[in-house]
Scaffold this motif. Structure first.
Motif, PDB file in Angstrom:
ATOM      1  N   VAL A   1       0.750  -1.167  -0.032  1.00 21.52           N
ATOM      2  CA  VAL A   1      -0.015  -0.101  -0.011  1.00 21.52           C
ATOM      3  C   VAL A   1       0.983   1.258  -0.137  1.00 21.52           C
ATOM      4  O   VAL A   1       1.996   1.201   0.278  1.00 21.52           O
ATOM      5  N   PRO A   2       0.232   2.203  -0.479  1.00 20.42           N
ATOM      6  CA  PRO A   2       1.029   3.613  -0.473  1.00 20.42           C
ATOM      7  C   PRO A   2       1.795   4.211   0.710  1.00 20.42           C
ATOM      8  O   PRO A   2       1.394   3.966   1.793  1.00 20.42           O
ATOM      9  N   ILE A   3       2.623   5.155   0.573  1.00 18.77           N
ATOM     10  CA  ILE A   3       3.154   5.769   1.713  1.00 18.77           C
ATOM     11  C   ILE A   3       2.590   7.436   1.368  1.00 18.77           C
ATOM     12  O   ILE A   3       2.598   8.054   0.262  1.00 18.77           O
ATOM     13  N   ILE A   4       1.807   7.753   2.369  1.00 17.15           N
ATOM     14  CA  ILE A   4       0.971   9.166   2.239  1.00 17.15           C
ATOM     15  C   ILE A   4       0.985   9.767   3.697  1.00 17.15           C
ATOM     16  O   ILE A   4       0.552   9.316   4.589  1.00 17.15           O
ATOM     17  N   GLY A   5       2.027  10.823   3.595  1.00 15.78           N
ATOM     18  CA  GLY A   5       1.988  11.504   5.052  1.00 15.78           C
ATOM     19  C   GLY A   5       3.254  12.226   5.237  1.00 15.78           C
ATOM     20  O   GLY A   5       4.001  11.938   4.204  1.00 15.78           O
ATOM     21  N   PRO A   6       3.335  12.857   6.248  1.00 14.37           N
ATOM     22  CA  PRO A   6       4.481  13.759   6.457  1.00 14.37           C
ATOM     23  C   PRO A   6       5.653  12.939   6.826  1.00 14.37           C
ATOM     24  O   PRO A   6       5.424  11.821   7.406  1.00 14.37           O
ATOM     25  N   GLY A   7       6.722  13.397   6.618  1.00 12.37           N
ATOM     26  CA  GLY A   7       8.094  12.724   7.022  1.00 12.37           C
ATOM     27  C   GLY A   7       8.296  12.753   8.286  1.00 12.37           C
ATOM     28  O   GLY A   7       7.704  13.586   9.201  1.00 12.37           O
ATOM     29  N   THR A   8       9.173  12.031   9.090  1.00 16.58           N
ATOM     30  CA  THR A   8       9.391  11.990  10.302  1.00 16.58           C
ATOM     31  C   THR A   8       9.991  13.379  10.988  1.00 16.58           C
ATOM     32  O   THR A   8      11.056  13.822  10.190  1.00 16.58           O
ATOM     33  N   ASP A   9       9.161  14.054  11.850  1.00 19.81           N
ATOM     34  CA  ASP A   9       9.611  15.339  12.188  1.00 19.81           C
ATOM     35  C   ASP A   9       9.773  16.281  11.349  1.00 19.81           C
ATOM     36  O   ASP A   9      10.371  17.618  11.477  1.00 19.81           O
ATOM     37  N   THR A  10       8.870  16.079   9.963  1.00 13.99           N
ATOM     38  CA  THR A  10       9.039  17.133   9.083  1.00 13.99           C
ATOM     39  C   THR A  10       7.443  17.321   8.478  1.00 13.99           C
ATOM     40  O   THR A  10       7.011  16.780   7.644  1.00 13.99           O
ATOM     41  N   PRO A  11       6.703  18.118   9.342  1.00 14.68           N
ATOM     42  CA  PRO A  11       5.230  18.274   9.109  1.00 14.68           C
ATOM     43  C   PRO A  11       5.197  19.117   7.766  1.00 14.68           C
ATOM     44  O   PRO A  11       4.120  19.098   7.112  1.00 14.68           O
ATOM     45  N   ASP A  12       6.170  19.698   7.164  1.00 20.36           N
ATOM     46  CA  ASP A  12       6.077  20.532   6.114  1.00 20.36           C
ATOM     47  C   ASP A  12       6.828  19.862   4.826  1.00 20.36           C
ATOM     48  O   ASP A  12       7.055  20.311   3.825  1.00 20.36           O
ATOM     49  N   LEU A  13       6.934  18.754   5.050  1.00 17.99           N
ATOM     50  CA  LEU A  13       7.727  17.853   4.062  1.00 17.99           C
ATOM     51  C   LEU A  13       6.956  16.340   3.954  1.00 17.99           C
ATOM     52  O   LEU A  13       6.723  15.687   4.796  1.00 17.99           O
ATOM     53  N   TRP A  14       6.057  16.266   2.755  1.00 17.97           N
ATOM     54  CA  TRP A  14       4.989  15.066   2.833  1.00 17.97           C
ATOM     55  C   TRP A  14       5.700  14.200   1.795  1.00 17.97           C
ATOM     56  O   TRP A  14       6.233  14.547   0.598  1.00 17.97           O
ATOM     57  N   HIS A  15       5.362  12.859   1.795  1.00 16.97           N
ATOM     58  CA  HIS A  15       5.722  11.969   1.027  1.00 16.97           C
ATOM     59  C   HIS A  15       4.265  11.175   0.332  1.00 16.97           C
ATOM     60  O   HIS A  15       3.521  10.751   1.178  1.00 16.97           O
ATOM     61  N   VAL A  16       4.180  11.063  -0.748  1.00 15.07           N
ATOM     62  CA  VAL A  16       3.104  10.496  -1.506  1.00 15.07           C
ATOM     63  C   VAL A  16       3.572   9.833  -2.750  1.00 15.07           C
ATOM     64  O   VAL A  16       3.452  10.237  -3.756  1.00 15.07           O
ATOM     65  N   PHE A  17       3.820   8.562  -2.587  1.00 15.71           N
ATOM     66  CA  PHE A  17       4.141   7.516  -3.484  1.00 15.71           C
ATOM     67  C   PHE A  17       4.210   6.132  -3.038  1.00 15.71           C
ATOM     68  O   PHE A  17       3.829   6.076  -1.902  1.00 15.71           O
ATOM     69  N   GLY A  18       4.538   5.177  -3.993  1.00 16.47           N
ATOM     70  CA  GLY A  18       4.554   3.744  -3.765  1.00 16.47           C
ATOM     71  C   GLY A  18       3.112   3.171  -3.897  1.00 16.47           C
ATOM     72  O   GLY A  18       2.628   2.426  -3.364  1.00 16.47           O
ATOM     73  N   PHE A  19       2.397   3.783  -4.887  1.00 19.32           N
ATOM     74  CA  PHE A  19       0.931   3.030  -5.090  1.00 19.32           C
ATOM     75  C   PHE A  19       1.125   1.577  -5.505  1.00 19.32           C
ATOM     76  O   PHE A  19      -0.014   1.198  -5.862  1.00 19.32           O
ATOM     77  N   CYS A  20       2.306   1.068  -6.027  1.00 18.21           N
ATOM     78  CA  CYS A  20       2.148  -0.444  -6.192  1.00 18.21           C
ATOM     79  C   CYS A  20       1.444  -0.762  -7.294  1.00 18.21           C
ATOM     80  O   CYS A  20       0.983  -1.787  -7.660  1.00 18.21           O
ATOM     81  N   GLY A  21       1.348   0.236  -8.299  1.00 19.03           N
ATOM     82  CA  GLY A  21       0.611  -0.167  -9.629  1.00 19.03           C
ATOM     83  C   GLY A  21      -0.867  -0.161  -9.657  1.00 19.03           C
ATOM     84  O   GLY A  21      -1.580  -0.478 -10.606  1.00 19.03           O
ATOM     85  N   HIS A  22      -1.359   0.201  -8.307  1.00 18.77           N
ATOM     86  CA  HIS A  22      -2.875   0.528  -8.411  1.00 18.77           C
ATOM     87  C   HIS A  22      -3.276   1.988  -7.834  1.00 18.77           C
ATOM     88  O   HIS A  22      -4.309   1.989  -7.050  1.00 18.77           O
ATOM     89  N   GLY A  23      -2.515   2.960  -8.167  1.00 20.78           N
ATOM     90  CA  GLY A  23      -2.913   4.205  -7.723  1.00 20.78           C
ATOM     91  C   GLY A  23      -3.940   5.101  -8.400  1.00 20.78           C
ATOM     92  O   GLY A  23      -4.311   6.117  -7.889  1.00 20.78           O
ATOM     93  N   PHE A  24      -3.910   4.607  -9.685  1.00 22.59           N
ATOM     94  CA  PHE A  24      -4.673   5.432 -10.551  1.00 22.59           C
ATOM     95  C   PHE A  24      -6.254   5.706 -10.216  1.00 22.59           C
ATOM     96  O   PHE A  24      -6.425   6.918 -10.121  1.00 22.59           O
ATOM     97  N   GLU A  25      -6.909   4.938  -9.738  1.00 21.07           N
ATOM     98  CA  GLU A  25      -8.303   5.195  -9.181  1.00 21.07           C
ATOM     99  C   GLU A  25      -8.542   6.075  -7.836  1.00 21.07           C
ATOM    100  O   GLU A  25      -9.174   6.890  -7.753  1.00 21.07           O
ATOM    101  N   LEU A  26      -7.336   5.983  -7.145  1.00 22.27           N
ATOM    102  CA  LEU A  26      -7.205   6.493  -5.726  1.00 22.27           C
ATOM    103  C   LEU A  26      -6.899   8.339  -6.054  1.00 22.27           C
ATOM    104  O   LEU A  26      -7.260   9.078  -4.828  1.00 22.27           O
TER     105      LEU A  26
END
Length: 381
Positions: A321-346
């Motif tokens: 499942v994907p990574i969606i959310g802020p990095g560790t101790d970085t509320p102003d840096l978000w990661h949104v990736f790793g959809f594993c080939g099924h992120g289109f619909e989302l």
């Protein structure tokens, strides 16, 4: 969560990045998308375009259902003409077919588990029901699962529609602009270094897809990601016979029939990824597995020739499942990736929930299960 000056830099102008940009821009934020290639070149435009809740991880299910609502009302996001260009077909259903007893037993257990979780949109189908819905299916089929509201869309057109809508809302897209370094800006925010100069923003959102872990590493954060190259193929046109999208339970089976009659076949067969060259290649010996799975389910298709194959680069996480959310101790840096080939619909729901989280200062409950904290992470940048 610091909103700084309500400006956002998004690395990666694929479907996820453009969806987030659209919702943030409509909320009044100043948004810039940076893409190292042409926007939407990789996974966003070369997938099968499935609008699927069927067989999703239960953690994705609420997000998936919200996304399906957006696809059904896409004109509200991208306009009437752009929505029509996306060729959205909802309600044609997706069906997972059970071709042996082990798959049928799994389907029964899956239906029971989803019902216990209150996610009972997947219906168990008998052998006769599957044969009635899928003309030409093998006589040995035992049954399956169906999600009647599911369907498919045109991925390239959808990616373009979201990008153009984001631009119309005020977002700026800078193409052929590779991020080569990240650094903090004194007083708050981030600076992205590129070969042609730098860009600054109060919030940085990493939507770099297959390169997401590399971008995270620039900020001193370690996130697990494997680069994969899902493969697709398309056949010559044949007489229309199939409405639903058909997928396998334990077989590399996934295909639909397009409006012009050709079959678009996937199934998770992987090509050769070459992320350092921004390329991937089909491995033809592996493609025979996908063709064999299709013929096992629909023997009458043996005469239909394959016209071309292609691949696209995507990132896969260890837990699927994907990574969606802020990095560790970085509320102003978000990661949104790793959809594993099924992120289109989302994508529409990802854009909505990430934007709401950033503008409200609280993480939306639908994306809480996908936070970086579930993996060991390096110190924040």
């Amino acid at each position: 969560m610091s909103r700084h000056t309500e400006t956002a830099l998004i690395i990666g102008a694929g479907l996820q990045g453009c969806s987030i940009a659209l919702f943030l821009a409509r909320a009044g934020w100043k948004v810039t998308l940076l893409d190292k290639n042409v926007a939407g070149r990789h996974a966003s435009s070369v997938n099968a375009g499935g609008l699927r809740t069927l067989l999703r991880d239960w953690r994705e299910y609420p997000l998936s259902q919200r996304a399906l609502w957006h696809w059904g009302h896409l004109d509200r996001l991208v306009g009437d003409a752009a929505a029509r260009s996306c060729e959205i077909r909802l309600g044609v259903s997706q069906i997972a077919v059970a071709l042996d007893q082990a798959e049928m037993s799994w389907a029964i257990q899956r239906a029971e588990d989803m019902h216990r979780r209150g996610l009972g949109k997947e219906e168990l189908l008998s052998r006769d029901a599957v044969r009635g819905m899928l003309p030409g299916i093998t006589d040995t089929v035992l049954g399956g699962l169906i999600s009647r509201g599911d369907g498919h869309a045109n991925p390239a057109a959808a990616t373009r529609a979201f990008r153009e809508a984001a631009v119309a809302a005020g977002a700026r897209v800078v193409q052929n602009c590779r991020a080569v370094g990240l650094e903090r800006v004194p007083g708050g925010g981030w600076r992205v270094q590129t070969p042609s100069g730098h860009h600054e923003g109060g919030v940085l959102i990493n939507c770099a897809g297959a390169w997401g872990a590399q971008v995270a590493a620039m900020a001193g954060q370690t996130l697990p990601l494997k680069t994969v190259a899902p493969s697709m193929m398309v056949t010559a046109r044949t007489q229309p016979f199939l409405g639903p999208v058909v997928i396998g339970i334990d077989r590399p089976l996934s295909f639909k029939q397009s409006a012009v009659g050709s079959l678009v076949i996937g199934g998770g067969i992987l090509g050769k990824p070459c992320p350092d060259q921004d390329m991937s290649f089909t491995v033809m010996d592996r493609m025979t597995q996908s063709a064999a799975a299709t013929l096992e389910a629909f023997p009458a298709l043996a005469h239909v020739p394959v016209l071309r194959t292609w691949t696209g680069l995507e990132g896969a996480t260890p837990d699927g499942v994907p990574i969606i959310g802020p990095g560790t101790d970085t509320p102003d840096l978000w990661h949104v990736f790793g959809f594993c080939g099924h992120g289109f619909e989302l994508a529409p729901a990802v854009g909505e929930t990430v934007a709401w989280s950033l503008t409200s200062g609280a993480i939306d409950a639908m994306i809480a299960p996908f936070g970086c904290g579930r993996f060991a992470s390096g110190a924040g940048g």
